[in-house]
Design an enzyme around this catalytic site. Sequence first.
Site, PDB file in Angstrom:
ATOM      1  N   HIS A  67      32.489 -39.550  28.961  1.00  0.00           N
ATOM      2  CA  HIS A  67      32.066 -38.401  29.769  1.00  0.00           C
ATOM      3  C   HIS A  67      30.989 -37.585  29.040  1.00  0.00           C
ATOM      4  O   HIS A  67      29.930 -37.292  29.597  1.00  0.00           O
ATOM      5  CB  HIS A  67      33.297 -37.536  30.061  1.00  0.00           C
ATOM      6  CG  HIS A  67      33.019 -36.306  30.851  1.00  0.00           C
ATOM      7  ND1 HIS A  67      33.452 -36.152  32.151  1.00  0.00           N
ATOM      8  CD2 HIS A  67      32.359 -35.156  30.548  1.00  0.00           C
ATOM      9  CE1 HIS A  67      33.058 -34.973  32.602  1.00  0.00           C
ATOM     10  NE2 HIS A  67      32.406 -34.334  31.635  1.00  0.00           N
ATOM     11  N   GLU A  68      31.264 -37.242  27.781  1.00  0.00           N
ATOM     12  CA  GLU A  68      30.317 -36.433  27.017  1.00  0.00           C
ATOM     13  C   GLU A  68      29.065 -37.219  26.650  1.00  0.00           C
ATOM     14  O   GLU A  68      27.965 -36.667  26.622  1.00  0.00           O
ATOM     15  CB  GLU A  68      30.988 -35.897  25.746  1.00  0.00           C
ATOM     16  CG  GLU A  68      32.136 -34.939  26.002  1.00  0.00           C
ATOM     17  CD  GLU A  68      31.716 -33.727  26.804  1.00  0.00           C
ATOM     18  OE1 GLU A  68      30.539 -33.306  26.696  1.00  0.00           O
ATOM     19  OE2 GLU A  68      32.548 -33.193  27.555  1.00  0.00           O
ATOM     20  N   HIS A  71      26.550 -37.110  29.411  1.00  0.00           N
ATOM     21  CA  HIS A  71      25.776 -35.867  29.395  1.00  0.00           C
ATOM     22  C   HIS A  71      24.640 -35.957  28.372  1.00  0.00           C
ATOM     23  O   HIS A  71      23.489 -35.589  28.658  1.00  0.00           O
ATOM     24  CB  HIS A  71      26.677 -34.688  29.002  1.00  0.00           C
ATOM     25  CG  HIS A  71      27.603 -34.231  30.080  1.00  0.00           C
ATOM     26  ND1 HIS A  71      27.186 -33.975  31.362  1.00  0.00           N
ATOM     27  CD2 HIS A  71      28.937 -33.964  30.050  1.00  0.00           C
ATOM     28  CE1 HIS A  71      28.222 -33.568  32.084  1.00  0.00           C
ATOM     29  NE2 HIS A  71      29.290 -33.566  31.307  1.00  0.00           N
TER      30      HIS A  71
END
Length: 380
Positions: A67-68, A71
């Site tokens: 998820h990170e 980003h």
Amino acid sequence: MVKATFSLGRVAGIRVGVHWSVLFIVVVLAVGLASRFPDVHPGRPPWQYWLSGILGAVVFILSLLAHELSHALVARRNGVEVDDITLWLLGGVARLRSEAPTPASEVRIAGVGPLVSLLLGVLFGALAALFGTLYGAGPAVETLAWLAGINILLAVFNALPAAPLDGGRLLRALVWHKTGSPLRATEVATGAGRALGWLLTGAGLYLVLAGAVFNGFWLVVVGWFIIAMASAEGGQAKLRELLSGVPVRHAMSPDPVTVPASLTVAQFLTAPEFRYRHSAFPVVDEEQRPVGLVQVRTAAGVPDVERDSPVTSVMIPVGDIPTPRPDDPLVHLLPALDSSPAHRALVVENGRVVGVVTSSDISRVTSWLASFPAGRGRAS
């Protein structure tokens, strides 16, 4: 900002660190899953329960990393530099050096995280259905189903329109696009974040009083975290607005005393020009080019028998220190200065150090600007 306890190295060129609290989460999740399996799927060897629980917890942490990382990769493609990713108690944090340049890039950077979590949820759900059909129900299938549910829940929660969640970034991008004001957009998103944080805190306290102490406690922790992060984000936005248009040269301490790279640690500690003035000094080579920064405290910690070593052996390399130019915007230096090991920047012009900027220097400029009414006192 949470700091990593140890490093996992680099993924796609981005530093990844882990806070010690992640170990706590892995243990809690592993024990929770392994303790649940015997009731749902009795009669299996204990090692199957524990293996499934541990693997489920570890894969969940890897899901947070994905998820990170999404980003960070999209941010980099949109011209935003990424310092690192840190996994910790309440998830993960991708630390960016600057804001998204446009509302559209903000949407891309923020939106990809929940999308990745949603896709992972769908993937794990499909695997659970497939293995359930082929091999029947069991701890492994149960773990895959749990991973599907937790990733979908993560996607939905992060999509809530409240800072510092990804949905808050999307809300900020929308307001920014409509009003043309990044500051106004941040105020709206952080206001929504504080409201959500107080709502979760209130719900958590209610659950604690109702007897659901564990679930209530976690809601209170998450709510408090959202309130704190939203408030910090709002303060940083106002600081960026205040410092907009101010160059680095107006905050730097000019013509700093430098330390020759050929000097030994002993010579550095005993030379009169380096005593009682500053806590850190730029280190330069024979051509006066910066090679690093040496801190007095670090040098003083070197044992006496090792003080004949060069000062370069205890310095922070220049690659780990921000090196802005005098006319660079001061506001762009803020995130880099915060992540700098010494919280200092070496201002470089024509290959030479012409100044040093510390957090105290920025605070001094900020206080000076804040003492004037809006629109007056702006450095030029």
